[in-house]
Design a protein around this motif. Structure first.
Motif, short mmCIF file in Angstrom:
data_model
loop_
_atom_site.label_atom_id
_atom_site.label_comp_id
_atom_site.label_asym_id
_atom_site.label_seq_id
_atom_site.Cartn_x
_atom_site.Cartn_y
_atom_site.Cartn_z
N SER A 32 0.97 -0.93 -0.23
CA SER A 32 0.41 -0.07 0.30
C SER A 32 1.14 1.24 0.44
O SER A 32 0.47 2.43 -0.62
N ALA A 33 1.96 1.16 0.70
CA ALA A 33 3.33 2.30 0.63
C ALA A 33 3.58 2.88 -0.45
O ALA A 33 3.74 4.25 -1.36
N LEU A 34 4.20 1.23 -1.35
CA LEU A 34 4.64 1.13 -2.21
C LEU A 34 3.51 2.08 -3.83
O LEU A 34 4.03 2.93 -3.98
N TYR A 35 2.03 1.67 -3.47
CA TYR A 35 1.24 2.17 -4.44
C TYR A 35 1.33 3.68 -4.53
O TYR A 35 1.00 4.48 -5.45
N ARG A 36 0.73 4.02 -3.18
CA ARG A 36 0.78 5.77 -2.42
C ARG A 36 2.10 6.67 -2.90
O ARG A 36 1.67 7.51 -2.99
N TYR A 37 3.25 6.18 -3.03
CA TYR A 37 4.46 6.19 -3.52
C TYR A 37 4.68 6.76 -4.98
O TYR A 37 4.61 8.12 -5.22
N VAL A 38 3.96 5.68 -5.62
CA VAL A 38 4.15 5.66 -7.11
C VAL A 38 3.10 6.49 -7.54
O VAL A 38 3.02 7.52 -8.29
N THR A 39 1.84 6.79 -6.86
CA THR A 39 0.78 7.47 -7.22
C THR A 39 0.44 8.72 -6.96
O THR A 39 0.69 9.48 -7.64
N ASN A 40 1.71 8.81 -6.60
CA ASN A 40 1.85 10.64 -5.90
C ASN A 40 2.97 11.17 -6.55
O ASN A 40 2.94 12.47 -7.19
#
Length: 93
Positions: A32-40
């Protein structure tokens, strides 16, 4: 940049991460943290799929080493900046 690029970059990085960390659950909070980072990243810049992949892998690597989300983001951002600088230098030659 489309969400398809985000999904692809995250999937690539996560698959490789799971190869190195066999005990991690598919639904681990790190994903989830990875997805948030890449989405940002996708939302703040015009990054291609290849750069999103590099940033995603760098983020996970640094998160493992630093055990700190903010530090991992900063280190991954630095890796991304170095890639962009390298590409600019190559284009100038």
């Amino acid at each position: 940049m489309t969400s398809q690029a985000t999904e692809g970059a995250c999937a690539f990085a996560w698959r490789n991460y799971l190869l190195l960390h066999s005990g991690i659950s598919e639904n681990d909070s790190t994903r989830s943290a990875l997805y948030r980072y890449v989405t940002n990243l996708r939302d703040t810049g015009e990054y291609g799929f290849d750069l999103l992949q590099i940033a995603a892998v760098a983020y996970l690597k640094n998160l493992d080493e630093l055990h700190d989300d903010r530090g991992a983001r900063l280190a991954a951002d630095q890796a991304l900046a170095e890639c962009l600088e390298s590409r600019r230098a190559q284009a100038d030659t």
